[in-house]
Design an enzyme around this catalytic site. Sequence first.
Site, PDB file in Angstrom:
ATOM      1  N   GLY A   1       0.807  -1.188  -0.012  1.00 38.33           N
ATOM      2  CA  GLY A   1       0.121  -0.019  -0.118  1.00 38.33           C
ATOM      3  C   GLY A   1       0.806   1.394  -0.177  1.00 38.33           C
TER       4      GLY A   1
ATOM      5  N   GLN B   1       3.285  10.154   1.015  1.00 38.04           N
ATOM      6  CA  GLN B   1       4.307   9.422   0.997  1.00 38.04           C
ATOM      7  C   GLN B   1       5.345   9.778  -0.387  1.00 38.04           C
ATOM      8  OE1 GLN B   1       2.458   5.361   1.991  1.00 38.04           O
ATOM      9  NE2 GLN B   1       4.566   5.195   2.870  1.00 38.04           N
TER      10      GLN B   1
ATOM     11  N   CYS C   1       6.394  -0.180   6.951  1.00 36.72           N
ATOM     12  CA  CYS C   1       6.225   1.109   6.276  1.00 36.72           C
ATOM     13  C   CYS C   1       7.266   1.496   5.302  1.00 36.72           C
ATOM     14  CB  CYS C   1       5.531   2.391   6.940  1.00 36.72           C
ATOM     15  SG  CYS C   1       5.193   3.895   6.135  1.00 36.72           S
ATOM     16  N   LEU C   2       6.896   1.647   4.036  1.00 37.29           N
ATOM     17  CA  LEU C   2       8.006   2.253   3.157  1.00 37.29           C
ATOM     18  C   LEU C   2       8.529   3.626   3.690  1.00 37.29           C
ATOM     19  CD1 LEU C   2       6.136   1.188  -0.122  1.00 37.29           C
ATOM     20  CD2 LEU C   2       8.029   0.012   0.996  1.00 37.29           C
TER      21      LEU C   2
ATOM     22  N   HIS D   1      -3.784   1.471   7.879  1.00 40.06           N
ATOM     23  CA  HIS D   1      -2.542   2.064   7.934  1.00 40.06           C
ATOM     24  C   HIS D   1      -2.263   3.294   6.846  1.00 40.06           C
ATOM     25  CE1 HIS D   1       2.122   1.441   7.810  1.00 40.06           C
ATOM     26  NE2 HIS D   1       1.731   2.258   6.835  1.00 40.06           N
ATOM     27  N   GLU D   2      -2.866   2.933   5.598  1.00 37.58           N
ATOM     28  CA  GLU D   2      -2.729   3.904   4.436  1.00 37.58           C
ATOM     29  C   GLU D   2      -3.793   5.188   4.747  1.00 37.58           C
ATOM     30  OE1 GLU D   2      -0.222   3.675   2.812  1.00 37.58           O
ATOM     31  OE2 GLU D   2       0.044   1.611   2.914  1.00 37.58           O
TER      32      GLU D   2
ATOM     33  N   HIS E   1      -2.220   7.533   7.219  1.00 37.42           N
ATOM     34  CA  HIS E   1      -1.120   8.446   6.506  1.00 37.42           C
ATOM     35  C   HIS E   1      -1.985   9.710   6.217  1.00 37.42           C
ATOM     36  CE1 HIS E   1       2.661   6.590   6.182  1.00 37.42           C
ATOM     37  NE2 HIS E   1       2.188   5.318   5.659  1.00 37.42           N
TER      38      HIS E   1
END
Length: 171
Positions: free
Chosen positions: A45, A50, A92-93, A134-135, A138
């Site tokens: 995701g 991000q 997380c990226l 999670h997304e 953000h």
Amino acid sequence: MPREIIKYPNSLLLKPSQEIKEITPEVRALAHDMAEAMYAKRGVGLAAPQVGDLRRLIVVDTSSPEERNDLKILVNPAIIHHEGVVEEEEGCLSVVAFSAKVKRAAKVVVKAQDIDGNALELQGEGLLAICLQHEIDHLDGILFLDHISRLKRALYDNRLKKKLKAPKAPN
Ligand code: ZN
């Protein structure tokens, strides 16, 4: 080249994103770039902040690493129902070299628009439910780090500070 993914502690990751009022070709291009960046990093995701864009747009694909054929693009996603509790390891990226167990709802229902502006509702459980939460976090400037204990967070912050202060190796 895929767009660069910004990393914690970049302050853009801590800011709330704006609602998307109109899905222009530029918004579609952003969604395409986000999917590309997610796949390039083998993520499940990615949220627009991000890639440094504070708009309410996420992409997710929780199919297996070999398949990668279940791309969902969600515009202005919001959780309208949640139930149960799960605790799973998350990374997380945008958070380098760290993962931790996070408590989330086990099932969620998300209301959003698709990339053509059609209203949709999406039910998720398991990895998809975790990924959606999670997304969407953000988009409100919330990272999985905000869900872990203060101690774990402090340990990670200190480790990161040291790493960022360390002189760069000559190349
Ligand atoms: Zn993330």
